[in-house]
Design a protein around this motif. Sequence first.
Motif, PDB file in Angstrom:
ATOM      1  N   CYS A  37      18.373  55.341 -27.401  1.00  0.00           N
ATOM      2  CA  CYS A  37      17.645  54.078 -27.433  1.00  0.00           C
ATOM      3  C   CYS A  37      17.163  53.691 -26.036  1.00  0.00           C
ATOM      4  N   LEU A  38      18.057  53.696 -25.070  1.00  0.00           N
ATOM      5  CA  LEU A  38      17.705  53.275 -23.712  1.00  0.00           C
ATOM      6  C   LEU A  38      16.877  54.315 -22.979  1.00  0.00           C
ATOM      7  N   HIS A  39      17.233  55.577 -23.089  1.00  0.00           N
ATOM      8  CA  HIS A  39      16.661  56.585 -22.215  1.00  0.00           C
ATOM      9  C   HIS A  39      15.427  57.296 -22.784  1.00  0.00           C
ATOM     10  N   PHE A  40      15.334  57.418 -24.112  1.00  0.00           N
ATOM     11  CA  PHE A  40      14.242  58.210 -24.675  1.00  0.00           C
ATOM     12  C   PHE A  40      13.521  57.555 -25.849  1.00  0.00           C
ATOM     13  N   GLY A  41      14.052  56.482 -26.382  1.00  0.00           N
ATOM     14  CA  GLY A  41      13.496  55.920 -27.605  1.00  0.00           C
ATOM     15  C   GLY A  41      12.965  54.515 -27.462  1.00  0.00           C
ATOM     16  N   CYS A  42      13.745  53.554 -27.935  1.00  0.00           N
ATOM     17  CA  CYS A  42      13.274  52.170 -28.053  1.00  0.00           C
ATOM     18  C   CYS A  42      12.756  51.592 -26.746  1.00  0.00           C
ATOM     19  N   MET A  43      13.547  51.716 -25.671  1.00  0.00           N
ATOM     20  CA  MET A  43      13.157  51.085 -24.414  1.00  0.00           C
ATOM     21  C   MET A  43      11.925  51.730 -23.773  1.00  0.00           C
ATOM     22  N   PRO A  44      11.826  53.061 -23.692  1.00  0.00           N
ATOM     23  CA  PRO A  44      10.581  53.635 -23.179  1.00  0.00           C
ATOM     24  C   PRO A  44       9.360  53.245 -24.009  1.00  0.00           C
ATOM     25  N   VAL A  45       9.498  53.209 -25.325  1.00  0.00           N
ATOM     26  CA  VAL A  45       8.373  52.792 -26.159  1.00  0.00           C
ATOM     27  C   VAL A  45       7.997  51.348 -25.845  1.00  0.00           C
ATOM     28  N   CYS A  46       9.010  50.472 -25.663  1.00  0.00           N
ATOM     29  CA  CYS A  46       8.724  49.081 -25.278  1.00  0.00           C
ATOM     30  C   CYS A  46       7.974  49.027 -23.959  1.00  0.00           C
ATOM     31  N   ALA A  47       8.459  49.777 -22.975  1.00  0.00           N
ATOM     32  CA  ALA A  47       7.853  49.762 -21.642  1.00  0.00           C
ATOM     33  C   ALA A  47       6.407  50.231 -21.694  1.00  0.00           C
ATOM     34  N   LEU A  48       6.176  51.360 -22.342  1.00  0.00           N
ATOM     35  CA  LEU A  48       4.827  51.917 -22.425  1.00  0.00           C
ATOM     36  C   LEU A  48       3.915  51.040 -23.271  1.00  0.00           C
ATOM     37  N   ASN A  49       4.469  50.494 -24.346  1.00  0.00           N
ATOM     38  CA  ASN A  49       3.681  49.650 -25.239  1.00  0.00           C
ATOM     39  C   ASN A  49       3.256  48.348 -24.558  1.00  0.00           C
ATOM     40  N   ASP A  50       4.123  47.780 -23.728  1.00  0.00           N
ATOM     41  CA  ASP A  50       3.750  46.561 -22.995  1.00  0.00           C
ATOM     42  C   ASP A  50       2.484  46.793 -22.175  1.00  0.00           C
ATOM     43  N   VAL A  51       2.437  47.930 -21.479  1.00  0.00           N
ATOM     44  CA  VAL A  51       1.271  48.247 -20.655  1.00  0.00           C
ATOM     45  C   VAL A  51       0.061  48.530 -21.533  1.00  0.00           C
ATOM     46  N   ALA A  52       0.277  49.250 -22.642  1.00  0.00           N
ATOM     47  CA  ALA A  52      -0.828  49.563 -23.550  1.00  0.00           C
ATOM     48  C   ALA A  52      -1.445  48.291 -24.114  1.00  0.00           C
ATOM     49  N   ARG A  53      -0.615  47.336 -24.509  1.00  0.00           N
ATOM     50  CA  ARG A  53      -1.138  46.081 -25.038  1.00  0.00           C
ATOM     51  C   ARG A  53      -1.904  45.305 -23.970  1.00  0.00           C
ATOM     52  N   HIS A  54      -1.444  45.376 -22.730  1.00  0.00           N
ATOM     53  CA  HIS A  54      -2.140  44.715 -21.630  1.00  0.00           C
ATOM     54  C   HIS A  54      -3.547  45.296 -21.475  1.00  0.00           C
ATOM     55  N   VAL A  55      -3.637  46.609 -21.516  1.00  0.00           N
ATOM     56  CA  VAL A  55      -4.945  47.271 -21.397  1.00  0.00           C
ATOM     57  C   VAL A  55      -5.820  46.917 -22.593  1.00  0.00           C
ATOM     58  N   GLN A  56      -5.233  46.934 -23.787  1.00  0.00           N
ATOM     59  CA  GLN A  56      -5.995  46.612 -24.996  1.00  0.00           C
ATOM     60  C   GLN A  56      -6.536  45.186 -24.939  1.00  0.00           C
ATOM     61  N   ALA A  57      -5.678  44.248 -24.514  1.00  0.00           N
ATOM     62  CA  ALA A  57      -6.111  42.854 -24.424  1.00  0.00           C
ATOM     63  C   ALA A  57      -7.234  42.698 -23.409  1.00  0.00           C
ATOM     64  N   ALA A  58      -7.121  43.399 -22.281  1.00  0.00           N
ATOM     65  CA  ALA A  58      -8.185  43.344 -21.271  1.00  0.00           C
ATOM     66  C   ALA A  58      -9.498  43.861 -21.844  1.00  0.00           C
ATOM     67  N   GLY A  59      -9.430  44.889 -22.692  1.00  0.00           N
ATOM     68  CA  GLY A  59     -10.627  45.416 -23.333  1.00  0.00           C
ATOM     69  C   GLY A  59     -11.268  44.395 -24.251  1.00  0.00           C
ATOM     70  N   THR A  60     -10.445  43.660 -24.994  1.00  0.00           N
ATOM     71  CA  THR A  60     -10.967  42.600 -25.871  1.00  0.00           C
ATOM     72  C   THR A  60     -11.667  41.522 -25.052  1.00  0.00           C
ATOM     73  N   PHE A  61     -11.040  41.096 -23.963  1.00  0.00           N
ATOM     74  CA  PHE A  61     -11.626  40.044 -23.127  1.00  0.00           C
ATOM     75  C   PHE A  61     -12.897  40.525 -22.427  1.00  0.00           C
ATOM     76  N   ARG A  62     -12.936  41.793 -22.053  1.00  0.00           N
ATOM     77  CA  ARG A  62     -14.153  42.329 -21.447  1.00  0.00           C
ATOM     78  C   ARG A  62     -15.295  42.337 -22.446  1.00  0.00           C
ATOM     79  N   ASN A  63     -15.006  42.745 -23.673  1.00  0.00           N
ATOM     80  CA  ASN A  63     -16.051  42.789 -24.693  1.00  0.00           C
ATOM     81  C   ASN A  63     -16.608  41.406 -25.008  1.00  0.00           C
ATOM     82  N   LEU A  64     -15.793  40.373 -24.788  1.00  0.00           N
ATOM     83  CA  LEU A  64     -16.236  38.999 -25.011  1.00  0.00           C
ATOM     84  C   LEU A  64     -16.883  38.395 -23.768  1.00  0.00           C
ATOM     85  N   GLY A  65     -16.893  39.152 -22.670  1.00  0.00           N
ATOM     86  CA  GLY A  65     -17.483  38.660 -21.434  1.00  0.00           C
ATOM     87  C   GLY A  65     -16.597  37.733 -20.643  1.00  0.00           C
TER      88      GLY A  65
END
Length: 443
Positions: A37-65
Amino acid sequence: MIVILGGGPAGRLAGVRLASAGKEVTLIERGGIGGQCLHFGCMPVCALNDVARHVQAAGTFRNLGIVDSVPEVNFPALLREMQKVQETIASVLDKETRDAGAEIVYGREGRFDGKQVILGDEKLEADAVILSTGSRPAIPTIPGISTRGVYTPHTLHNMDRLPEKLAIIGGGIMAAEFAFIFSCFGSRVTILSRSRFLKNLDEHLRKHAVRELSGADIREGTDLLSVEGENRNLRLSLKTMGGADALDCDAVLIAAGLTPNSEMLDGISKRKNGEVIVDEFMRTDVPCVYACGDVTGPPFLTPVARQQGIIAADNILGKHRKMDYAAIPQSLNLGYELAFCSDDSPGAKPLVIPGPAGPGTFWEVPTSNTGLAKIMVGADGSISSICSASPGGGLIASYMAFLMKHHFTVHDFEDFIEVHPSTDGVYGLAKYASEILKKRGSR
């Protein structure tokens, strides 16, 4: 003394429970405490997903100007900083476990010979043993699978740069989560699924997941036959429903499920796939020997492993507790949390609505992508299933699962007052279902 093999969620919680009750506990962990959970599963997915959502949200805001650009991900820095946080969490878990009174032995792999735990040349005398040795990625046996450039969640930290073209092997939740992450990071992702993608997911959630993964190429009915080439220049030979095919990529991620770590466990009954067989009290067929967590097989969920560890510990303490697998909530983390819980009751009818606008969904209203809420309701008002695709879907499913287990009905939501704004549509559906059933009953 109680000896525990494995310091993941199951073994660690069992150790804390037993040590807090005054038992002498020795926990043996060959890697790092916190397990998969901590080393290879839940926590890494959380960490990577947080950044992915940040990038995705920035893309939405860019498309809206609203903003001018979308940030690029420094992938090596991401992995490096993620590891620092993991180390911090591990130190917290270590302290918590030791403060409870358990001794931890790191860096050594114990084994069980059917009678006792053996650590190197030493045989450990124990009043009871808990086997919680966890699981590892399931890797297909095919030519070239060990080629450089082929990764699993356990070796992802060795990926030194973001792949331009990534092939993900698998068709379940793990494959979907990594596909979302790497698609958001800018990789061209191809998912190779042997059967129907996310075949066990509720159909409404599945459709939403496929929509969120529209940036990935999802190929169903595709088998990986071999991997050829060298690092960053790989060719995959494939078998598809239409015949033979090939795919070029510069990295492969195997996300095809898990298999139990039980090779070091002898003298106990196991299934052909290595799963240790236990009863509802988490007992093996050897007296005073218990097993819990992933080594006992699916559902491979951290909360289930924790509860199994607690049940095993409580039975060692003489409390005679059974493991209850009813109404277990789960979640698939993409842009939203796609969470669900079901007891598979027959005769229930579905109600589905789009998710409401709120924190994390307001700016998705123009694209009609605010998620969804779904419940399955019986004629008596009983709730047999819930689904939520929303920023807080996991929390919603957790509490609804608890209410389902304790037989709450939609009528119990009559006086429910929610926090607003909220992206939870489940409570509204429950109120609506109650009104419908009451009207039918009054006719």
